[in-house]
Design an enzyme around this catalytic site. Structure first.
Site, short mmCIF file in Angstrom:
data_model
loop_
_atom_site.label_atom_id
_atom_site.label_comp_id
_atom_site.label_asym_id
_atom_site.label_seq_id
_atom_site.Cartn_x
_atom_site.Cartn_y
_atom_site.Cartn_z
N ASP A 107 0.66 -1.31 0.14
CA ASP A 107 -0.13 0.21 0.07
C ASP A 107 0.77 1.20 0.21
OD1 ASP A 107 -1.98 1.64 2.62
OD2 ASP A 107 -1.83 2.00 0.48
N ASP A 113 -1.80 5.72 -4.84
CA ASP A 113 -2.06 4.82 -3.85
C ASP A 113 -2.70 3.59 -4.19
OD1 ASP A 113 -4.76 5.22 -0.85
OD2 ASP A 113 -3.08 3.77 -1.49
#
Ligand SMILES: O[C@H]1CN[C@@H](c2nc(-c3ccc(C(F)(F)F)cc3)no2)C1
Length: 330
Positions: free
Chosen positions: A35, A219
């Site tokens: 992430d 992201d």
């Protein structure tokens, strides 16, 4: 050094991608969500209450001869969708795709939220944001990338996420076989700790390109693409029967509607997201109403270039000084 590992979609709509990692001695294999929007490396563990574990693999520090408790340290994190976890901290040997970091801070969960418990194929996260975002206290810890960086052939990692297919994450090298043409780089603003950069503009379907600097974060841990309301309404104005549903919390439309493509710019380069990526999912298995992969960022306070956009490109996260991010067609 270099490393290379698979990025595997955890369900049929690519809600998240997981990557096999090993922790400890002998190695314990877990499937973690890499992430770039956070900077904690945390795992379901032998310390997680059993009623909060549903099918996940767990890390047992007591079964690892190389684990060490980082005494007195704790952490607590909340993700954009409200899910979260908290716990304690060990250091241990940690590898992704053959790249090893000794004494990586591994945050063992003492508690996870129900949404994380329900995600049976996700055993934790590897934060690849800037280490300034790490939540471990009293002393914050470094990400896997920051720890690996001194030994990497090149100070980069790349994301090659795919639509309904397995892609890859590479560390320490740029694999020219994974993209076509040139990589277009743009500046990254690393404060407060996200991979923050701008798009150079957008277009809807065959419409004219609207040049405008749109700041946001790339992201890999966010599923969809969140952009300013003005852009999103311009897009769904082209979709028969589309509406912004309070009930479903975003733009929905008849699954049979024809969707336009959406193009975003990185400097002079253009990336066109196919309509299929934006026809994200039925709101329930038998419904004829579908939820869009492009949604408004107005409630978030930040634009998020999530997987719906990233999976259209080969993305280079460059930890050089100053940091930069690169996009290439693939
Ligand atoms: O906070 C931002 C940082 N990157 C985004 C992110 N979100 C998640 C996430 C993972 C798994 C789940 C759950 F399993 F469904 F609970 C939920 C959210 N991981 O990174 C948002």
């Amino acid at each position: 050094d270099t490393g290379s590992a698979a990025a595997i979609p955890i369900n049929e709509v690519d809600i998240a991608y997981v990557t096999p990692v090993t922790i400890g001695t002998p190695p314990q294999t877990l499937m973690l969500d890499l992430d770039t929007g956070s900077s904690d490396l945390w795992v379901f563990s032998s310390l997680t209450p059993s009623n909060q574990v549903r099918g996940q693999e767990i890390y047992s520090p007591t079964k690892s001869s190389t684990s060490k408790l980082l005494s007195g340290h704790t952490w607590s994190i909340r993700y954009g969708d409200g899910s979260g976890s908290r716990g304690t901290v060990y250091t241990d040997n940690f590898t992704i795709g053959g790249l090893e970091v000794k004494s990586q801070a591994v945050q063992a969960a003492l508690e996870v939220s129900s949404m994380l418990t329900q995600e049976q194929s996700l055993d934790g996260l590897v934060g690849l944001g800037f280490s300034a975002l790490n939540t471990v206290r009293p002393s914050s810890q470094l990400t896997f990338f920051d720890n690996a960086r001194p030994n990497l052939d090149e100070e980069v990692f790349t994301a090659d996420l795919k639509y309904h297919a397995t892609g890859s994450y590479d560390f320490g090298f740029i694999d020219s076989k994974k993209y076509a043409g040139n990589i277009t780089y743009t500046a990254v603003q690393q404060s407060p700790g996200y991979w923050t950069h701008s798009l150079s503009g957008y277009s809807v379907g065959s419409g004219a390109f609207q040049a405008s600097q749109i700041s946001g974060i790339s992201d890999t841990g966010t599923t969809l693409l969140y952009l300013p309301t003005a852009i999103v309404t311009a897009y769904y104005r082209q979709v028969q029967g589309a509406q912004n549903s309070q009930y479903y919390g975003g733009y929905v439309f008849p699954c049979s509607s024809t969707l336009p493509t959406f193009t975003f710019g990185i400097e002079g380069a253009r990336f066109t997201i196919p309509a299929s990526y934006i026809n994200y999912t039925r709101i329930s298995p038998t419904s004829t109403t579908c939820y869009g992969g492009l949604q408004s960022s107005s409630g978030l306070g930040i634009n998020i270039f999530g997987d719906v956009a990233l999976k259209r490109a080969f993305v280079v996260f460059s930890g050089t000084n100053p940091p930069r991010i690169g996009f290439a067609i693939k």
